[in-house]
Design an enzyme around this catalytic site. Structure first.
Site, PDB file in Angstrom:
ATOM      1  N   SER A 216     -47.895  72.882  12.320  1.00 27.79           N
ATOM      2  CA  SER A 216     -46.965  72.325  11.338  1.00 27.79           C
ATOM      3  C   SER A 216     -47.257  70.842  11.143  1.00 27.79           C
ATOM      4  O   SER A 216     -47.168  70.042  12.078  1.00 27.79           O
ATOM      5  CB  SER A 216     -45.528  72.510  11.804  1.00 27.79           C
ATOM      6  OG  SER A 216     -44.695  71.649  11.048  1.00 27.79           O
TER       7      SER A 216
ATOM      8  N   HIS B  38     -49.283  74.835   8.159  1.00 29.98           N
ATOM      9  CA  HIS B  38     -47.879  75.050   7.834  1.00 29.98           C
ATOM     10  C   HIS B  38     -47.294  73.760   7.267  1.00 29.98           C
ATOM     11  O   HIS B  38     -47.321  72.713   7.917  1.00 29.98           O
ATOM     12  CB  HIS B  38     -47.146  75.475   9.108  1.00 29.98           C
ATOM     13  CG  HIS B  38     -45.730  75.887   8.920  1.00 29.98           C
ATOM     14  ND1 HIS B  38     -45.357  77.145   8.501  1.00 29.98           N
ATOM     15  CD2 HIS B  38     -44.566  75.193   9.081  1.00 29.98           C
ATOM     16  CE1 HIS B  38     -44.037  77.222   8.433  1.00 29.98           C
ATOM     17  NE2 HIS B  38     -43.530  76.039   8.762  1.00 29.98           N
TER      18      HIS B  38
ATOM     19  N   ASP C  78     -44.044  71.939   5.807  1.00 31.82           N
ATOM     20  CA  ASP C  78     -42.585  72.012   5.796  1.00 31.82           C
ATOM     21  C   ASP C  78     -42.000  71.128   4.703  1.00 31.82           C
ATOM     22  O   ASP C  78     -41.967  69.908   4.832  1.00 31.82           O
ATOM     23  CB  ASP C  78     -42.034  71.570   7.160  1.00 31.82           C
ATOM     24  CG  ASP C  78     -42.260  72.624   8.235  1.00 31.82           C
ATOM     25  OD1 ASP C  78     -41.856  73.781   8.024  1.00 31.82           O
ATOM     26  OD2 ASP C  78     -42.845  72.277   9.277  1.00 31.82           O
TER      27      ASP C  78
ATOM     28  N   MET D 220     -38.791  69.875   2.707  1.00 30.25           N
ATOM     29  CA  MET D 220     -37.333  69.768   2.902  1.00 30.25           C
ATOM     30  C   MET D 220     -36.728  68.866   1.825  1.00 30.25           C
ATOM     31  O   MET D 220     -37.328  67.853   1.464  1.00 30.25           O
ATOM     32  CB  MET D 220     -37.038  69.156   4.277  1.00 30.25           C
ATOM     33  CG  MET D 220     -37.701  69.903   5.425  1.00 30.25           C
ATOM     34  SD  MET D 220     -37.174  69.244   7.019  1.00 30.25           S
ATOM     35  CE  MET D 220     -38.274  70.137   8.122  1.00 30.25           C
TER      36      MET D 220
ATOM     37  N   HIS E 283     -43.656  76.256   3.588  1.00 32.49           N
ATOM     38  CA  HIS E 283     -42.318  76.695   4.029  1.00 32.49           C
ATOM     39  C   HIS E 283     -41.293  75.864   3.270  1.00 32.49           C
ATOM     40  O   HIS E 283     -41.082  74.694   3.568  1.00 32.49           O
ATOM     41  CB  HIS E 283     -42.225  76.477   5.544  1.00 32.49           C
ATOM     42  CG  HIS E 283     -40.906  76.827   6.145  1.00 32.49           C
ATOM     43  ND1 HIS E 283     -40.551  76.487   7.431  1.00 32.49           N
ATOM     44  CD2 HIS E 283     -39.831  77.515   5.641  1.00 32.49           C
ATOM     45  CE1 HIS E 283     -39.327  76.923   7.696  1.00 32.49           C
ATOM     46  NE2 HIS E 283     -38.860  77.547   6.619  1.00 32.49           N
TER      47      HIS E 283
ATOM     48  N   MET F 251     -37.871  74.675   2.538  1.00 32.36           N
ATOM     49  CA  MET F 251     -36.490  74.544   3.013  1.00 32.36           C
ATOM     50  C   MET F 251     -35.738  73.758   1.945  1.00 32.36           C
ATOM     51  O   MET F 251     -35.332  72.611   2.146  1.00 32.36           O
ATOM     52  CB  MET F 251     -36.480  73.835   4.376  1.00 32.36           C
ATOM     53  CG  MET F 251     -36.923  74.764   5.504  1.00 32.36           C
ATOM     54  SD  MET F 251     -37.453  73.883   6.976  1.00 32.36           S
ATOM     55  CE  MET F 251     -39.125  73.508   6.499  1.00 32.36           C
TER      56      MET F 251
ATOM     57  N   MET G 269     -36.982  81.908  12.035  1.00 38.27           N
ATOM     58  CA  MET G 269     -36.731  80.557  12.558  1.00 38.27           C
ATOM     59  C   MET G 269     -36.161  80.675  13.965  1.00 38.27           C
ATOM     60  O   MET G 269     -35.155  81.368  14.174  1.00 38.27           O
ATOM     61  CB  MET G 269     -35.739  79.802  11.664  1.00 38.27           C
ATOM     62  CG  MET G 269     -36.256  79.408  10.292  1.00 38.27           C
ATOM     63  SD  MET G 269     -37.773  78.447  10.280  1.00 38.27           S
ATOM     64  CE  MET G 269     -37.319  77.029  11.272  1.00 38.27           C
TER      65      MET G 269
ATOM     66  N   GLY H 183     -35.014  71.858   9.921  1.00 36.62           N
ATOM     67  CA  GLY H 183     -34.738  70.475   9.553  1.00 36.62           C
ATOM     68  C   GLY H 183     -35.573  69.466  10.324  1.00 36.62           C
ATOM     69  O   GLY H 183     -35.941  68.434   9.784  1.00 36.62           O
ATOM     70  N   PHE H 184     -35.879  69.802  11.564  1.00 36.43           N
ATOM     71  CA  PHE H 184     -36.577  68.824  12.399  1.00 36.43           C
ATOM     72  C   PHE H 184     -37.559  69.506  13.347  1.00 36.43           C
ATOM     73  O   PHE H 184     -37.312  70.627  13.788  1.00 36.43           O
ATOM     74  CB  PHE H 184     -35.563  68.023  13.231  1.00 36.43           C
ATOM     75  CG  PHE H 184     -34.517  67.356  12.385  1.00 36.43           C
ATOM     76  CD1 PHE H 184     -34.762  66.130  11.777  1.00 36.43           C
ATOM     77  CD2 PHE H 184     -33.298  67.989  12.143  1.00 36.43           C
ATOM     78  CE1 PHE H 184     -33.810  65.541  10.959  1.00 36.43           C
ATOM     79  CE2 PHE H 184     -32.329  67.403  11.331  1.00 36.43           C
ATOM     80  CZ  PHE H 184     -32.589  66.172  10.731  1.00 36.43           C
ATOM     81  N   GLY H 185     -38.629  68.781  13.658  1.00 37.15           N
ATOM     82  CA  GLY H 185     -39.555  69.234  14.689  1.00 37.15           C
ATOM     83  C   GLY H 185     -38.987  68.871  16.058  1.00 37.15           C
ATOM     84  O   GLY H 185     -37.985  68.155  16.164  1.00 37.15           O
ATOM     85  N   GLY H 186     -39.613  69.385  17.096  1.00 36.94           N
ATOM     86  CA  GLY H 186     -39.275  68.968  18.454  1.00 36.94           C
ATOM     87  C   GLY H 186     -37.984  69.532  19.020  1.00 36.94           C
ATOM     88  O   GLY H 186     -37.474  69.011  20.005  1.00 36.94           O
TER      89      GLY H 186
ATOM     90  N   ASP I  91     -41.094  80.258  14.119  1.00 30.65           N
ATOM     91  CA  ASP I  91     -41.196  78.828  13.791  1.00 30.65           C
ATOM     92  C   ASP I  91     -40.091  78.035  14.488  1.00 30.65           C
ATOM     93  O   ASP I  91     -38.908  78.243  14.202  1.00 30.65           O
ATOM     94  CB  ASP I  91     -41.091  78.671  12.264  1.00 30.65           C
ATOM     95  CG  ASP I  91     -41.278  77.243  11.796  1.00 30.65           C
ATOM     96  OD1 ASP I  91     -41.615  76.365  12.612  1.00 30.65           O
ATOM     97  OD2 ASP I  91     -41.090  77.007  10.574  1.00 30.65           O
ATOM     98  N   GLY I  92     -40.514  77.132  15.372  1.00 32.50           N
ATOM     99  CA  GLY I  92     -39.577  76.222  16.022  1.00 32.50           C
ATOM    100  C   GLY I  92     -39.598  76.337  17.534  1.00 32.50           C
ATOM    101  O   GLY I  92     -39.361  77.421  18.078  1.00 32.50           O
ATOM    102  N   GLY I  93     -39.938  75.243  18.204  1.00 37.33           N
ATOM    103  CA  GLY I  93     -39.913  75.221  19.661  1.00 37.33           C
ATOM    104  C   GLY I  93     -40.935  76.132  20.308  1.00 37.33           C
ATOM    105  O   GLY I  93     -40.736  76.593  21.432  1.00 37.33           O
TER     106      GLY I  93
ATOM    107  N   GLY J 202     -45.570  72.714  15.807  1.00 37.65           N
ATOM    108  CA  GLY J 202     -45.757  71.310  15.437  1.00 37.65           C
ATOM    109  C   GLY J 202     -46.057  70.484  16.668  1.00 37.65           C
ATOM    110  O   GLY J 202     -47.209  70.140  16.952  1.00 37.65           O
ATOM    111  N   THR J 203     -45.006  70.197  17.425  1.00 33.20           N
ATOM    112  CA  THR J 203     -45.132  69.348  18.610  1.00 33.20           C
ATOM    113  C   THR J 203     -46.206  69.860  19.572  1.00 33.20           C
ATOM    114  O   THR J 203     -47.035  69.072  20.043  1.00 33.20           O
ATOM    115  CB  THR J 203     -43.770  69.292  19.342  1.00 33.20           C
ATOM    116  OG1 THR J 203     -42.750  69.019  18.369  1.00 33.20           O
ATOM    117  CG2 THR J 203     -43.755  68.215  20.402  1.00 33.20           C
TER     118      THR J 203
HETATM  119  C1  DX5 Z   1     -38.455  73.084  11.406  1.00 36.25           C
HETATM  120  C2  DX5 Z   1     -39.795  73.392  10.792  1.00 36.25           C
HETATM  121  C3  DX5 Z   1     -40.829  73.705  11.811  1.00 36.25           C
HETATM  122  C4  DX5 Z   1     -41.104  72.561  12.752  1.00 36.25           C
HETATM  123  C5  DX5 Z   1     -41.718  73.079  14.006  1.00 36.25           C
HETATM  124  O1  DX5 Z   1     -37.529  72.882  10.403  1.00 36.25           O
HETATM  125  O2  DX5 Z   1     -39.701  74.489   9.915  1.00 36.25           O
HETATM  126  O3  DX5 Z   1     -42.017  74.151  11.180  1.00 36.25           O
HETATM  127  O4  DX5 Z   1     -41.927  71.591  12.210  1.00 36.25           O
HETATM  128  O5  DX5 Z   1     -41.867  72.022  14.900  1.00 36.25           O
HETATM  129  P1  DX5 Z   1     -41.854  72.230  16.478  1.00 36.25           P
HETATM  130  O6  DX5 Z   1     -43.021  73.098  16.801  1.00 36.25           O
HETATM  131  O7  DX5 Z   1     -42.005  70.839  17.003  1.00 36.25           O
HETATM  132  O8  DX5 Z   1     -40.542  72.855  16.831  1.00 36.25           O
HETATM  133 ZN    ZN Z   2     -41.576  75.451   9.191  1.00 44.23          ZN
END
Ligand code: DX5
Ligand code: ZN
Length: 215
Positions: free
Chosen positions: A7, A32, A34, A36, A65, A67, A136, A141-144, A174-176, A196-197
């Site tokens: 991501s 990927h 994102d 928003m 993606h 959002m 999801m 909304g946010f990474g990490g 997707d996420g964490g 992402g992270t």
């Molecule tokens: C969250 C995004 C994800 C996010 C994943 O809203 O859709 O794609 O960037 O980031 P990590 O892997 O850090 O959770």
């Molecule tokens: Zn995403």
């Protein structure tokens, strides 16, 4: 074989082209992206111009993606920017079937995303229309953020429907996503890992990507 979709949200925004080239060389399958809008989710990221700017520098499948509220307004813009796959949220579409049909009519692959609290039944009647279901595992909304394990049974149920109907639909999570949660998601039936992270904060993204692919 598991596919990995880094991501871009966790990349260095002052070196986006460099970071895209890095994950491509490291064996990523999708990029990927994102998007928003500050309405559907509390955060604002980027739109079609940034995707169009990166497009000539990568052969990766561009996995967009969305959002954003009422994404049907922007499908053509994202197709023209170079999206290969466009994923919309069920929670953001008043006429989900129509929006997915428009994506396909534009020659693009179509994906449908589910927030953690949205039941899998929300996509039951469009499964035959889509190429991918994005589950999801954090609130978007946010990474990490931390992986929400309660979504694992949802992945399993979607996988069983896809098998029963003999469909070729990917399930992305997707996420964490990290080493531990990636294995759980794959065991449940996910075939695409969005990260992402885990990818961009790693000293060597290649190691993480190859680990994910070999789960
Ligand atoms: C969250 C995004 C994800 C996010 C994943 O809203 O859709 O794609 O960037 O980031 P990590 O892997 O850090 O959770
Ligand atoms: Zn995403």
């Amino acid at each position: 074989m598991i596919k990995v979709a880094p991501s871009l949200l966790s990349a260095d925004f002052s070196h986006l082209r460099r970071d895209v080239e890095r994950v491509e060389e490291a064996g990523a399958d999708y990029l990927h992206l994102d998007v928003m809008d500050g309405h559907f989710v509390p955060n604002i990221t980027f739109g079609p111009p940034l995707i169009a700017a990166l497009r000539p520098h990568s052969r990766l499948l561009f996995d967009v993606h969305l959002m954003i509220e009422a994404p049907e307004r922007y499908i053509k813009d994202f197709v023209n920017a170079g999206a290969d796959l466009i994923t919309v949220h069920v929670e953001a579409c008043r006429h989900l079937h129509r929006t997915l049909t428009v994506i396909k009519e534009n020659g693009c692959r179509a994906g449908v995303a589910l927030n953690p609290a949205t039941p899998p039944q929300a996509v039951e009647y469009v499964l035959n229309l889509v190429d991918l279901v994005l589950v999801m595992s954090v609130n978007p909304g946010f990474g990490g953020q931390s992986f929400i394990p309660a979504v694992l049974p949802k992945i399993s149920l979607l996988r069983s429907w896809i098998e029963e109907r003999g469909l070729a639909v990917e399930i992305a999570v997707d996420g964490g996503v990290n080493r531990q949660t990636a294995s759980l998601a794959v065991k449940a039936g996910a075939t695409v890992l969005v990260a992402g992270t885990a990818v961009f904060a790693a000293p060597d993204p290649r190691v993480v990507i190859q680990e994910f692919k070999s789960i």
